[in-house]
Write a protein that holds these residues in place. Sequence first.
Motif, PDB file in Angstrom:
ATOM      1  N   ASP A 150      11.618  -5.239  -8.672  1.00 25.26           N
ATOM      2  CA  ASP A 150      10.717  -4.155  -9.058  1.00 25.26           C
ATOM      3  C   ASP A 150      10.963  -2.910  -8.211  1.00 25.26           C
ATOM      4  OD1 ASP A 150       9.697  -4.934  -6.613  1.00 25.26           O
ATOM      5  OD2 ASP A 150       7.795  -5.681  -7.396  1.00 25.26           O
ATOM      6  N   LEU A 151      12.118  -2.845  -7.583  1.00 24.98           N
ATOM      7  CA  LEU A 151      12.425  -1.739  -6.677  1.00 24.98           C
ATOM      8  C   LEU A 151      12.334  -0.406  -7.412  1.00 24.98           C
ATOM      9  CD1 LEU A 151      15.476  -3.255  -4.752  1.00 24.98           C
ATOM     10  CD2 LEU A 151      13.115  -3.027  -3.940  1.00 24.98           C
ATOM     11  N   GLY A 152      11.553   0.504  -6.867  1.00 26.65           N
ATOM     12  CA  GLY A 152      11.434   1.834  -7.437  1.00 26.65           C
ATOM     13  C   GLY A 152      10.480   1.950  -8.605  1.00 26.65           C
ATOM     14  N   ARG A 153       9.814   0.863  -8.995  1.00 34.02           N
ATOM     15  CA  ARG A 153       8.934   0.935 -10.171  1.00 34.02           C
ATOM     16  C   ARG A 153       7.782   1.920  -9.958  1.00 34.02           C
ATOM     17  NH1 ARG A 153       9.715  -4.269 -12.876  1.00 34.02           N
ATOM     18  NH2 ARG A 153      11.891  -4.041 -13.545  1.00 34.02           N
ATOM     19  N   GLY A 154       7.366   2.073  -8.716  1.00 33.43           N
ATOM     20  CA  GLY A 154       6.303   3.037  -8.430  1.00 33.43           C
ATOM     21  C   GLY A 154       6.838   4.395  -8.006  1.00 33.43           C
ATOM     22  N   GLY A 155       8.148   4.514  -7.912  1.00 35.45           N
ATOM     23  CA  GLY A 155       8.782   5.767  -7.521  1.00 35.45           C
ATOM     24  C   GLY A 155       9.443   5.739  -6.162  1.00 35.45           C
ATOM     25  N   ASP A 156       9.003   4.847  -5.269  1.00 30.65           N
ATOM     26  CA  ASP A 156       9.564   4.758  -3.917  1.00 30.65           C
ATOM     27  C   ASP A 156      10.374   3.471  -3.797  1.00 30.65           C
ATOM     28  OD1 ASP A 156      10.187   4.659  -1.239  1.00 30.65           O
ATOM     29  OD2 ASP A 156       8.122   4.841  -0.518  1.00 30.65           O
ATOM     30  N   PHE A 157      11.688   3.598  -3.714  1.00 32.35           N
ATOM     31  CA  PHE A 157      12.573   2.437  -3.645  1.00 32.35           C
ATOM     32  C   PHE A 157      12.312   1.590  -2.407  1.00 32.35           C
ATOM     33  CE2 PHE A 157      16.571   0.280  -2.607  1.00 32.35           C
ATOM     34  CZ  PHE A 157      16.954  -0.245  -3.835  1.00 32.35           C
ATOM     35  N   ALA A 196       9.382   1.054  -0.927  1.00 31.67           N
ATOM     36  CA  ALA A 196       8.035   0.474  -0.886  1.00 31.67           C
ATOM     37  C   ALA A 196       8.095  -0.954  -1.416  1.00 31.67           C
ATOM     38  CB  ALA A 196       7.071   1.323  -1.708  1.00 31.67           C
ATOM     39  N   ARG A 197       8.201  -1.904  -0.500  1.00 32.00           N
ATOM     40  CA  ARG A 197       8.369  -3.302  -0.906  1.00 32.00           C
ATOM     41  C   ARG A 197       7.683  -4.221   0.099  1.00 32.00           C
ATOM     42  NH1 ARG A 197      14.191  -0.985  -0.001  1.00 32.00           N
ATOM     43  NH2 ARG A 197      14.575  -1.533   2.169  1.00 32.00           N
ATOM     44  N   PRO A 198       7.405  -5.458  -0.314  1.00 29.10           N
ATOM     45  CA  PRO A 198       6.681  -6.384   0.566  1.00 29.10           C
ATOM     46  C   PRO A 198       7.459  -6.691   1.849  1.00 29.10           C
ATOM     47  CG  PRO A 198       6.636  -7.155  -1.703  1.00 29.10           C
ATOM     48  CD  PRO A 198       7.617  -6.027  -1.657  1.00 29.10           C
ATOM     49  N   ASP A 199       6.682  -6.941   2.916  1.00 23.74           N
ATOM     50  CA  ASP A 199       7.257  -7.352   4.192  1.00 23.74           C
ATOM     51  C   ASP A 199       6.434  -8.519   4.734  1.00 23.74           C
ATOM     52  OD1 ASP A 199       4.907  -6.149   5.037  1.00 23.74           O
ATOM     53  OD2 ASP A 199       5.900  -4.429   5.972  1.00 23.74           O
ATOM     54  N   ALA A 213       0.825  -1.205   0.000  1.00 27.29           N
ATOM     55  CA  ALA A 213       0.000   0.000   0.000  1.00 27.29           C
ATOM     56  C   ALA A 213       0.858   1.253   0.000  1.00 27.29           C
ATOM     57  CB  ALA A 213      -0.917   0.002   1.222  1.00 27.29           C
ATOM     58  N   GLY A 214       0.261   2.358  -0.425  1.00 30.57           N
ATOM     59  CA  GLY A 214       0.910   3.648  -0.308  1.00 30.57           C
ATOM     60  C   GLY A 214       1.309   4.259  -1.632  1.00 30.57           C
ATOM     61  N   ASP A 215       1.484   5.578  -1.617  1.00 27.90           N
ATOM     62  CA  ASP A 215       1.957   6.289  -2.796  1.00 27.90           C
ATOM     63  C   ASP A 215       3.382   5.848  -3.117  1.00 27.90           C
ATOM     64  OD1 ASP A 215      -0.405   7.681  -2.840  1.00 27.90           O
ATOM     65  OD2 ASP A 215       0.390   9.402  -1.704  1.00 27.90           O
ATOM     66  N   GLY A 216       3.663   5.715  -4.376  1.00 31.99           N
ATOM     67  CA  GLY A 216       4.997   5.308  -4.796  1.00 31.99           C
ATOM     68  C   GLY A 216       5.242   3.827  -4.714  1.00 31.99           C
ATOM     69  N   ALA A 217       4.214   3.028  -4.342  1.00 30.07           N
ATOM     70  CA  ALA A 217       4.375   1.576  -4.226  1.00 30.07           C
ATOM     71  C   ALA A 217       3.849   0.895  -5.476  1.00 30.07           C
ATOM     72  CB  ALA A 217       3.628   1.057  -3.005  1.00 30.07           C
ATOM     73  N   LEU A 218       4.614  -0.011  -6.007  1.00 27.01           N
ATOM     74  CA  LEU A 218       4.186  -0.821  -7.146  1.00 27.01           C
ATOM     75  C   LEU A 218       4.855  -2.191  -7.010  1.00 27.01           C
ATOM     76  CD1 LEU A 218       2.320  -0.165  -9.565  1.00 27.01           C
ATOM     77  CD2 LEU A 218       4.369   0.046 -10.957  1.00 27.01           C
ATOM     78  N   SER A 219       4.382  -2.947  -6.001  1.00 26.31           N
ATOM     79  CA  SER A 219       4.969  -4.241  -5.685  1.00 26.31           C
ATOM     80  C   SER A 219       3.964  -5.047  -4.887  1.00 26.31           C
ATOM     81  CB  SER A 219       6.266  -4.054  -4.882  1.00 26.31           C
ATOM     82  OG  SER A 219       6.944  -5.283  -4.716  1.00 26.31           O
TER      83      SER A 219
END
Length: 363
Positions: free
Chosen positions: A124-131, A133-136, A28-34
Amino acid sequence: MTQSELHGTTADGITDVRGLRVGHARVAGDGALSGTTVVLAPAGGAVAAVDVRGGGPGTRETDALDPRNVVQRIDAVVLTGGSAYGLESATGVMAWLEERHRGVRVGPDPAHVVPVVPAACVFDLGRGGDFRARPDAATGRAAVAAADASGDHARVETGAVGAGTGAVVGGLRGGVGTASTVLESGITVGALVVVNAAGSAVDPATGALYGSYHEPGRPAFPDPVVHEAAARRLAEARAAAGPPPMNTTLAVVATNAVLTRAQAQKIAGTAHDGIARALRPVHLMNDGDTVFTLATGERELPEDLGPLALNEVLAAGADLVTRAIVRAVLAAPGGQRGPGGDFPSYGELYGGFHGAQSEPYSR
């Protein structure tokens, strides 16, 4: 023989293997694409194997699947975005399984288990703009809970979901795809892929998907004018994206056959041929191409063929991986353009050709 010919209905996906369930979760969140995708085995687990051929893999617990080692069955496989950081999502799946006393028994108490959760990641790091923003672990828990809640034979959502949320293939949006079949022997085989390859899924000479050349019948080709315009648009997007990042194609091939761990490993290896038919080039140093096999052990291989009975499962696994890759590319939604890059979809470039469309679908 297709699943629908035998049973009249089908999810035409990996969940046609009875007991397997698939769940997705997105960061979730802005800049997230993962996100993360979990393939959950039935109670009691499944025989499992893996074959890693990419030069830049990111994996967890794959050594446990070596037939020489002690673990006999596993309860889940995790496919995740976020590169090596995203492997943390498997921790959430482990916790969910432990709470249900599912895993390798290591003590007298039924609660004394260690869930073995093999995992592999795509970059896919940074694909949404935020490096960052990744799964946990919470993403993994959400994905396995979604799998559990989905029910048997549930249709698998495809396209930009789960581990395929930020996937890219040769400059185009990638994603999740799935397919299945029932063999003449009655054995069911299914495949699920996450397509995030450095190589391309598109033949530059015609605009057709490489994988479509392996479908029955005579291949069709996009209109040359459409293909020329699409090629220009894709070249512009690739140039804007800069140097190619790390990538990866992941797959799970599943069957209800009774298999030894060595047979399962052979299927994982052969299934890489399905990747090679649909993507070119593959297994590069910036790919982490990994294929898992799951066998639920409900149906014996035909006895009259001896060891050669495995051949039809081997062939089907590779074919289904190819088909699932085609479906992943076709299911990708409209292009992603933002701080993480410019990634058009095949449907955006080629319209309705090969069934491409702007919204995810399952077949």
